[in-house]
Each structure stands twice: as C-alpha cells, then as structure tokens.
Design a protein around this motif. Sequence first.
Motif, PDB file in Angstrom:
ATOM      1  N   SER A  14      50.380  25.981  46.818  1.00 19.34           N
ATOM      2  CA  SER A  14      49.785  26.708  45.698  1.00 19.34           C
ATOM      3  C   SER A  14      49.331  28.101  46.134  1.00 19.34           C
ATOM      4  N   PRO A  15      49.862  29.176  45.537  1.00 22.43           N
ATOM      5  CA  PRO A  15      49.449  30.529  45.915  1.00 22.43           C
ATOM      6  C   PRO A  15      47.990  30.816  45.569  1.00 22.43           C
ATOM      7  N   ASP A 345      55.599  47.838  46.613  1.00 24.32           N
ATOM      8  CA  ASP A 345      56.930  47.634  46.064  1.00 24.32           C
ATOM      9  C   ASP A 345      57.014  46.412  45.157  1.00 24.32           C
ATOM     10  N   ASN A 346      55.944  45.611  45.104  1.00 25.82           N
ATOM     11  CA  ASN A 346      55.887  44.481  44.173  1.00 25.82           C
ATOM     12  C   ASN A 346      54.435  44.047  44.018  1.00 25.82           C
ATOM     13  N   ASP A 347      54.184  43.076  43.165  1.00 23.98           N
ATOM     14  CA  ASP A 347      52.784  42.696  42.909  1.00 23.98           C
ATOM     15  C   ASP A 347      52.163  41.915  44.061  1.00 23.98           C
ATOM     16  N   GLU A 348      52.984  41.261  44.879  1.00 23.74           N
ATOM     17  CA  GLU A 348      52.422  40.597  46.054  1.00 23.74           C
ATOM     18  C   GLU A 348      51.895  41.624  47.051  1.00 23.74           C
ATOM     19  N   ALA A 366      53.973  37.247  40.775  1.00 24.89           N
ATOM     20  CA  ALA A 366      55.173  36.470  41.099  1.00 24.89           C
ATOM     21  C   ALA A 366      54.842  34.991  41.276  1.00 24.89           C
ATOM     22  N   ALA A 367      53.608  34.683  41.680  1.00 27.23           N
ATOM     23  CA  ALA A 367      53.196  33.284  41.834  1.00 27.23           C
ATOM     24  C   ALA A 367      53.224  32.552  40.499  1.00 27.23           C
ATOM     25  N   PHE A 368      53.088  33.310  39.403  1.00 31.82           N
ATOM     26  CA  PHE A 368      53.066  32.726  38.058  1.00 31.82           C
ATOM     27  C   PHE A 368      54.396  32.939  37.331  1.00 31.82           C
TER      28      PHE A 368
END
Length: 400
Positions: A14-15, A345-348, A366-368
């Motif tokens: 789970s993130p 470069d991304n939401d993470e 991205a986790a969702f």
Amino acid sequence: MSFLSATLSRVKPSPTIAMTAKAAELKAAGRDVIGLSAGEPDFDTPQNIKDAAVAAIAAGKTKYTAPDGIPELKQAACAKMKRDHGLDYTPAQISVGTGGKQTLYNALMATLNPGDEVIIPAPYWVSYPDMVLLAGGTPVVVETTLQNSFKLTAEQLESAITPKTKWFIFNSPSNPTGAGYSRAELKALTDVLMRHPHVWIMSDDMYEHLAYDGFEFCTPAEVEPRLYDRTLTCNGVSKAYAMTGWRIGYAAGSTEIIAAMRKIQSQSTSNPCSISQWAAVEALNGTQAFLAPNNETFKRRRNMVVEMLNAIDGMTCPTPEGAFYVYPSIAGMIGKTTPKGTVIDNDEAFATALLEEADVAVVFGAAFGLSPNFRVSYATSDDALKEACTRIQRFCAALT
C-alpha cells in the motif's frame, strides 16, 4: 524458483501506508514532518463508544464469537440500513469483518475466478486493484477526469462492461478525491447496470456520514431497488466514528454471498475482536450527535486547504462533496525543478521532493491510478494543515 507465491508478484504494498511509515521514520529522526498521508480522523473515539467497550470487558465478553460477528452487531447493522436507506436486511445477510478492507477482500476471494473482470473507476482507493489481483481477477480501470469532478459517467461504465465483468466497485464519497455522486448521477449508473444483469455492484460507503454543503448521500440499492439482490453494500465504523484502530467493518448482501464470505473468514481470521464488536454496536445504535460538529470541523479544514492550494500557480484543487481528502492537479508543475535539483517529471517525484525538501507527507496520484495529482488528507489539526499548506506554497513557489 522463488519460495514465494507467484501471486504475490502481481501486487504491491500500500503506497499510503508506505508514505505514512516514511514520514514517521523521518519524524523519529528529528525532522519536523507534517503528515497528510493517512486517512485517519484526529478526533478521539466518542466517550459512549469507549464506555461500551469497557463495559464489555468488565462483563467478560472476551471470548470467541461467531466467525462473522455477534448477533447484536448484525442486528445493529440491519437497523442502520433500514433507518438510513430504507433497505431491509436480516442478520443472515450481514457479514462483520476486521475492518472494511476485510469485507471487500472476502467478497472478492469468494466470487472471483481467473478471467473475471472488475470495473474500478480511477482515481481509486489503492487497495481495490490489488485485492482483485490477489483474488485472481482482472482489474479494469476506467479513468475519470478533473473536468467531470472525478466522477464516472454512464457512458464510461457502459463502455467498460464486457461478458467477463463480474463486479463494479463504487465508492462515494470517494477516497482519494472526496467526490460524491448525486442521486441523479448515481441513477444514471444504475440504469446502465440494469441492462447488464450479470454485473454485481460492490458499494463502498465508508465515508457516507462525511458530507458537506447539503450533499445528500445515497447508496445504489437505495436508488435502484431492483439492484438489491446483486448489490453488496460495504461500510464500517472507522471514519465517521473515529474508530480506525478498532477494526470493524460490515457488509450487507444476499444470503448466498454472505455465507461464502463467512466461509472465507472462518478459515482466515475467524471473528473480529469481540470488544471492538460491542463498541461498534454502541456506535451504530447510540447517539449520532457528534457527527454534525465533527463535519463542521472537517468542512472548515476542507475550505482552508482548497483555498490555500488553489492560490498556487500551476495547481488546481476542486472542492469535494465529502470524505476528508482533496486531490489537486499539478499539471502546471510537471517539468519544473526544485532548488535542490529534483526534476518534477511526475507526481511521485513531486510527493517525494515535498517530503524530503519541505517536510510534508502526501500521497502521489499514480498510487490511486490517476496522474498528475496528489492526495491530501485534512483529517488533522487546523494549525498543522495551515502550516503544511504554507510549506507546500513555498515549495511550489521555489520551483523553476
């Protein structure tokens, strides 16, 4: 050959739990980290519920119970479904599990075969796809849009259904967006489902009591009674009753699926904690007076967070109808660089840099299943939220 099961390779941890753990680790090392990643109210469990648990201990109610719940709690769940939604259930149609997650997992394990498809709107609660994978099914993720307030349309649902579809997982108000479906919006979805009698509905109603600005919650079997026989309505006491650690969830459905879930649970965890069950009886049957003032607190916090995040250039944060999350878009920040040289470069990358450089813990989109966004839980103090949003503002202003 690996000693571990091949099934395990299909899922990931789970993130949300991972980000919360990382924040706790940094805090233990002396960092002034503000955690906005955990979906857990900061309110204490109401006193009448705690008193009921103490009374249960004093009365010696500490033995095994029936695998899927004591009769008193099943009856309380039946009364709740009738009182709030006009739906009639018997105790044989109720399953009580160790938190809402277990009831969802039991249902998927009891019903999915290889090749079965489960429609999941994105953004979704992080555990839905992985539970489907663990049960041998195939998640079919359908992306919603910011422009449509992260809500699935009837056309999208219709297009996603195939002869292999077994379940449609529905969550309103939503984790992670807080989006709530109106009765008309839900009726449009149930109209689609009426045309596909092989599709069952798994309705996750965990946030039903957390609703603001006059939003009126409704559940699928209430909106379309003809779907009663193929709807599993899942709920629990974790969020509205501030009982996350007590671990009690329940589901209402057909006697056939409830019996199958009981079989799974009897060979896995057996009964939920007996004391927690008696506390949940009081939660469902006792006073609900604390819900309104708690909601006013959540609404105030929501409004502050939405206002402060929308003041940031390149960020768009819609105002949700319920739950205690917001799900802002950072589309305007992709490609920028932090003062320490991290490229967003991304939401993470955004969430990681925000934690490491600004000491604020959020969960990346991205986790969702939908990017570029991040989730903020505003289930914490006003002061912590204001400071966290100020730090987010400073962090974003420093991007180049």
